[in-house]
Design an enzyme around this catalytic site. Structure first.
Site, PDB file in Angstrom:
ATOM      1  CG  HIS A  90      39.965  76.428   5.981  1.00 54.06           C
ATOM      2  ND1 HIS A  90      39.461  75.261   6.501  1.00 54.06           N
ATOM      3  CD2 HIS A  90      39.461  77.416   6.761  1.00 54.06           C
ATOM      4  CE1 HIS A  90      38.683  75.523   7.522  1.00 54.06           C
ATOM      5  NE2 HIS A  90      38.663  76.824   7.722  1.00 54.06           N
TER       6      HIS A  90
HETATM    7  P1  TYD Z   1      35.437  72.363   6.739  1.00 53.15           P
HETATM    8  O1  TYD Z   1      35.285  73.801   7.125  1.00 53.15           O
HETATM    9  O2  TYD Z   1      36.192  72.070   5.504  1.00 53.15           O
HETATM   10  O3  TYD Z   1      36.069  71.565   7.952  1.00 53.15           O
HETATM   11  P2  TYD Z   1      37.509  71.698   8.632  1.00 53.15           P
HETATM   12  O4  TYD Z   1      38.117  72.946   8.169  1.00 53.15           O
HETATM   13  O5  TYD Z   1      37.216  71.711  10.094  1.00 53.15           O
HETATM   14  O6  TYD Z   1      38.308  70.518   8.274  1.00 53.15           O
HETATM   15  O7  TYD Z   1      33.994  71.730   6.655  1.00 53.15           O
HETATM   16  C1  TYD Z   1      33.805  70.353   6.394  1.00 53.15           C
HETATM   17  C2  TYD Z   1      32.513  70.193   5.603  1.00 53.15           C
HETATM   18  O8  TYD Z   1      31.406  70.684   6.357  1.00 53.15           O
HETATM   19  C3  TYD Z   1      32.519  70.956   4.291  1.00 53.15           C
HETATM   20  O9  TYD Z   1      31.900  70.128   3.300  1.00 53.15           O
HETATM   21  C4  TYD Z   1      31.646  72.147   4.544  1.00 53.15           C
HETATM   22  C5  TYD Z   1      30.710  71.683   5.635  1.00 53.15           C
HETATM   23  N1  TYD Z   1      30.363  72.779   6.550  1.00 53.15           N
HETATM   24  C6  TYD Z   1      29.102  73.334   6.490  1.00 53.15           C
HETATM   25  O10 TYD Z   1      28.250  72.939   5.679  1.00 53.15           O
HETATM   26  N2  TYD Z   1      28.779  74.335   7.360  1.00 53.15           N
HETATM   27  C7  TYD Z   1      29.668  74.807   8.259  1.00 53.15           C
HETATM   28  O11 TYD Z   1      29.344  75.736   9.048  1.00 53.15           O
HETATM   29  C8  TYD Z   1      30.991  74.240   8.298  1.00 53.15           C
HETATM   30  C9  TYD Z   1      32.014  74.736   9.271  1.00 53.15           C
HETATM   31  C10 TYD Z   1      31.295  73.226   7.426  1.00 53.15           C
END
Ligand code: TYD
Length: 136
Positions: free
Chosen positions: A52
């Site tokens: 992302h």
């Molecule tokens: P995501 O940012 O998609 O993880 P990555 O990019 O590392 O693969 O986050 C995974 C899940 O965690 C998503 O459902 C959102 C949640 N999340 C939060 O609730 N708070 C946060 O600060 C972060 C980073 C993620």
């Protein structure tokens, strides 16, 4: 945006004979006030994360244990960097597609961010991201 995709900052080391101590503070390694800290750990073998970009968010990523490889892409160029030291932080500003690969089993990746979690700040489609970078 800076010309350099990979922006590494030195994390001051204040350890002594007793052991290590690394400091990230505003005006030092941290160029922004921190509103959120999260960390990735226990990442399963073969798992990659990220995929992302953010519209506004600034982050400083510090691999405090183990190692992880970041791929950053600005819509034109892609660069990789391996983080394997708590003495280096990777700054990631808005408008960069990021992926994280090759997590070691002991990797603990700390992320300092300048804003609270907001799903509306994410761009999770690479096609949409690339299109956003080509807007005049
Ligand atoms: P995501 O940012 O998609 O993880 P990555 O990019 O590392 O693969 O986050 C995974 C899940 O965690 C998503 O459902 C959102 C949640 N999340 C939060 O609730 N708070 C946060 O600060 C972060 C980073 C993620």
């Amino acid at each position: 945006m800076s010309d350099k995709l990979i922006q590494l900052v030195d994390i001051p080391q204040r350890g002594d004979a007793r052991g290590g101590l690394a400091v990230a503070e505003l005006g030092g390694a941290l160029p922004f006030p921190v509103r959120r800290v999260y960390w990735l750990f226990g990442t399963l073998p073969g798992v990659s994360r990220g995929f992302h970009a953010h519209k506004q968010l600034h982050q400083l990523c510090v691999c405090v244990a183990g190692s992880v490889r970041f791929t950053l892409f600005d819509g034109r160029r892609e660069e990789n960097v391996v983080l394997n030291s708590s003495a280096k932080g990777l700054l990631i500003g808005p408008g960069l597609w990021r992926e994280m690969h090759d997590f070691s089993s002991d990797c603990i990746l700390m992320v300092f961010a300048d804003a609270e979690y907001d799903e509306a700040d994410y761009i999770r489609s690479k096609e949409v991201f690339i299109a956003s970078t080509h807007v005049a």
